[in-house]
Design a protein around this motif. Structure first.
Motif, PDB file in Angstrom:
ATOM      1  N   VAL A   1       1.100  -0.735  -0.311  1.00 15.26           N
ATOM      2  CA  VAL A   1      -0.338   0.019  -0.012  1.00 15.26           C
ATOM      3  C   VAL A   1       1.184   1.064   0.073  1.00 15.26           C
ATOM      4  O   VAL A   1       1.426   1.240   0.183  1.00 15.26           O
ATOM      5  CB  VAL A   1      -1.359  -0.688   1.158  1.00 15.26           C
ATOM      6  N   ARG A   2       0.722   2.444  -0.856  1.00 11.50           N
ATOM      7  CA  ARG A   2       1.453   3.386  -0.974  1.00 11.50           C
ATOM      8  C   ARG A   2       0.600   4.675  -0.042  1.00 11.50           C
ATOM      9  O   ARG A   2      -0.465   4.330   0.059  1.00 11.50           O
ATOM     10  CB  ARG A   2       1.510   4.226  -2.323  1.00 11.50           C
ATOM     11  N   PRO A   3       1.633   5.212   1.038  1.00 16.95           N
ATOM     12  CA  PRO A   3       0.926   6.340   1.624  1.00 16.95           C
ATOM     13  C   PRO A   3       0.026   7.156   0.778  1.00 16.95           C
ATOM     14  O   PRO A   3       0.959   7.754  -0.444  1.00 16.95           O
ATOM     15  CB  PRO A   3       1.977   6.847   2.624  1.00 16.95           C
ATOM     16  N   SER A   4      -0.370   7.850   1.403  1.00 19.37           N
ATOM     17  CA  SER A   4      -0.752   9.155   0.320  1.00 19.37           C
ATOM     18  C   SER A   4       0.253  10.532   0.500  1.00 19.37           C
ATOM     19  O   SER A   4       0.773  10.741   1.537  1.00 19.37           O
ATOM     20  CB  SER A   4      -2.955   9.905   0.628  1.00 19.37           C
ATOM     21  N   LEU A   5       0.420  10.961  -0.986  1.00 23.84           N
ATOM     22  CA  LEU A   5       1.273  11.976  -0.836  1.00 23.84           C
ATOM     23  C   LEU A   5       1.269  13.387  -0.145  1.00 23.84           C
ATOM     24  O   LEU A   5       1.911  13.610  -0.138  1.00 23.84           O
ATOM     25  CB  LEU A   5       1.425  12.101  -2.498  1.00 23.84           C
ATOM     26  N   LEU A   6       0.292  13.364   0.218  1.00 28.21           N
ATOM     27  CA  LEU A   6      -1.011  14.665   0.631  1.00 28.21           C
ATOM     28  C   LEU A   6      -1.007  14.776   2.248  1.00 28.21           C
ATOM     29  O   LEU A   6      -1.811  15.079   2.754  1.00 28.21           O
ATOM     30  CB  LEU A   6      -1.858  15.188  -0.347  1.00 28.21           C
ATOM     31  N   ALA A   7      -1.268  13.255   2.532  1.00 28.48           N
ATOM     32  CA  ALA A   7      -1.280  13.060   4.216  1.00 28.48           C
ATOM     33  C   ALA A   7      -0.173  13.689   4.689  1.00 28.48           C
ATOM     34  O   ALA A   7       0.329  13.772   5.097  1.00 28.48           O
ATOM     35  CB  ALA A   7      -1.502  11.202   4.259  1.00 28.48           C
ATOM     36  N   GLY A   8      -0.633  14.664   6.422  1.00 27.48           N
ATOM     37  CA  GLY A   8      -0.287  15.523   6.725  1.00 27.48           C
ATOM     38  C   GLY A   8      -0.074  17.176   6.464  1.00 27.48           C
ATOM     39  O   GLY A   8      -0.035  17.492   6.840  1.00 27.48           O
ATOM     40  N   PHE A   9      -0.587  17.105   4.773  1.00 29.01           N
ATOM     41  CA  PHE A   9      -1.030  18.279   4.495  1.00 29.01           C
ATOM     42  C   PHE A   9      -1.695  19.092   3.934  1.00 29.01           C
ATOM     43  O   PHE A   9      -2.209  20.077   3.130  1.00 29.01           O
ATOM     44  CB  PHE A   9       0.444  18.346   3.320  1.00 29.01           C
TER      45      PHE A   9
ATOM     46  N   THR B   1      -2.036  10.345   9.287  1.00 31.35           N
ATOM     47  CA  THR B   1      -1.124  10.559   9.029  1.00 31.35           C
ATOM     48  C   THR B   1       0.405   9.634   8.387  1.00 31.35           C
ATOM     49  O   THR B   1       1.284   9.995   8.446  1.00 31.35           O
ATOM     50  CB  THR B   1      -0.314  12.273   8.936  1.00 31.35           C
ATOM     51  N   ARG B   2       0.263   9.088  10.091  1.00 34.16           N
ATOM     52  CA  ARG B   2       0.919   8.728  10.419  1.00 34.16           C
ATOM     53  C   ARG B   2       1.118   6.769   9.441  1.00 34.16           C
ATOM     54  O   ARG B   2       2.128   6.193   9.108  1.00 34.16           O
ATOM     55  CB  ARG B   2       1.460   7.854  11.967  1.00 34.16           C
ATOM     56  N   ARG B   3       0.056   6.197   8.582  1.00 30.06           N
ATOM     57  CA  ARG B   3      -0.425   4.956   8.153  1.00 30.06           C
ATOM     58  C   ARG B   3       0.999   4.379   7.052  1.00 30.06           C
ATOM     59  O   ARG B   3       0.717   5.393   6.504  1.00 30.06           O
ATOM     60  CB  ARG B   3      -1.782   5.025   7.589  1.00 30.06           C
ATOM     61  N   HIS B   4       1.109   3.424   7.028  1.00 30.05           N
ATOM     62  CA  HIS B   4       2.720   3.373   6.039  1.00 30.05           C
ATOM     63  C   HIS B   4       3.411   3.922   5.671  1.00 30.05           C
ATOM     64  O   HIS B   4       3.893   4.242   4.495  1.00 30.05           O
ATOM     65  CB  HIS B   4       0.898   3.012   4.604  1.00 30.05           C
ATOM     66  N   ARG B   5       3.620   4.813   7.051  1.00 30.55           N
ATOM     67  CA  ARG B   5       4.999   5.581   7.423  1.00 30.55           C
ATOM     68  C   ARG B   5       6.170   5.115   8.204  1.00 30.55           C
ATOM     69  O   ARG B   5       5.700   4.486   8.950  1.00 30.55           O
ATOM     70  CB  ARG B   5       4.991   6.865   7.069  1.00 30.55           C
ATOM     71  N   SER B   6       7.694   5.479   7.441  1.00 24.73           N
ATOM     72  CA  SER B   6       8.747   4.601   9.408  1.00 24.73           C
ATOM     73  C   SER B   6       8.217   5.896   9.826  1.00 24.73           C
ATOM     74  O   SER B   6       7.500   6.537   9.640  1.00 24.73           O
ATOM     75  CB  SER B   6       9.753   4.975   8.717  1.00 24.73           C
ATOM     76  N   TRP B   7       8.543   5.832  11.112  1.00 22.25           N
ATOM     77  CA  TRP B   7       8.619   7.353  12.052  1.00 22.25           C
ATOM     78  C   TRP B   7       9.349   8.032  11.554  1.00 22.25           C
ATOM     79  O   TRP B   7       8.638   8.775  11.804  1.00 22.25           O
ATOM     80  CB  TRP B   7       9.143   6.141  13.294  1.00 22.25           C
ATOM     81  N   ALA B   8      10.887   7.665  10.933  1.00 25.72           N
ATOM     82  CA  ALA B   8      11.583   9.239  10.556  1.00 25.72           C
ATOM     83  C   ALA B   8      10.740   9.650   9.632  1.00 25.72           C
ATOM     84  O   ALA B   8      10.793  11.205   9.455  1.00 25.72           O
ATOM     85  CB  ALA B   8      12.533   8.435  10.265  1.00 25.72           C
TER      86      ALA B   8
END
Length: 117
Positions: free
Chosen positions: A6-14, A81-88
């Motif tokens: 699954v690709r994270p949304s490019l605009l998640a968090g923005f 906004t954190r879904r499918h992303r590393s902590w960094a």
């Protein structure tokens, strides 16, 4: 290419950063403030004047900018906004959104607040 991942949304968090920035910019354009010191009603004299036709916007506009920064910060804490992303990656995106919101609000609001002072 792995299509199962699954690709994270490019605009998640923005989203709030972009929408809030557009709203803040649109409000400033609609208010048509004074942007040059020579156009101020108190030019060449002492005293304070407003860059807006209604001086209450000297309070409302900074409050809107503060609300924008707060909403951007709240969006960064949402699980989506954190879904499918590393902590960094999440931390870097959150820091970028917050820093850009603070810098953007300062660049949009502060010059209008001090132009006629």
């Amino acid at each position: 290419m792995d299509d199962d991942r699954v690709r994270p949304s490019l605009l998640a968090g923005f989203w709030s950063f972009m929408v809030g920035g557009l709203v803040l910019g649109a409000v400033i354009v609609a208010l048509n403030p004074i942007t040059h010191q020579k156009d101020c009603p108190n030019y060449g004299a002492s005293g304070n004047a407003s860059a807006f036709t209604d001086p209450v916007w000297d309070l409302y506009l900074p409050m809107m900018a503060l609300a924008w920064i707060t909403i951007v910060a709240v969006e960064q804490t949402l699980p989506v906004t954190r879904r499918h992303r590393s902590w960094a990656a999440w931390a870097a995106r959150a820091a970028a959104a917050l820093v850009l919101a603070v810098v953007g609000s300062c660049c949009l609001v502060v010059p209008l607040g001090i132009v006629c002072r």
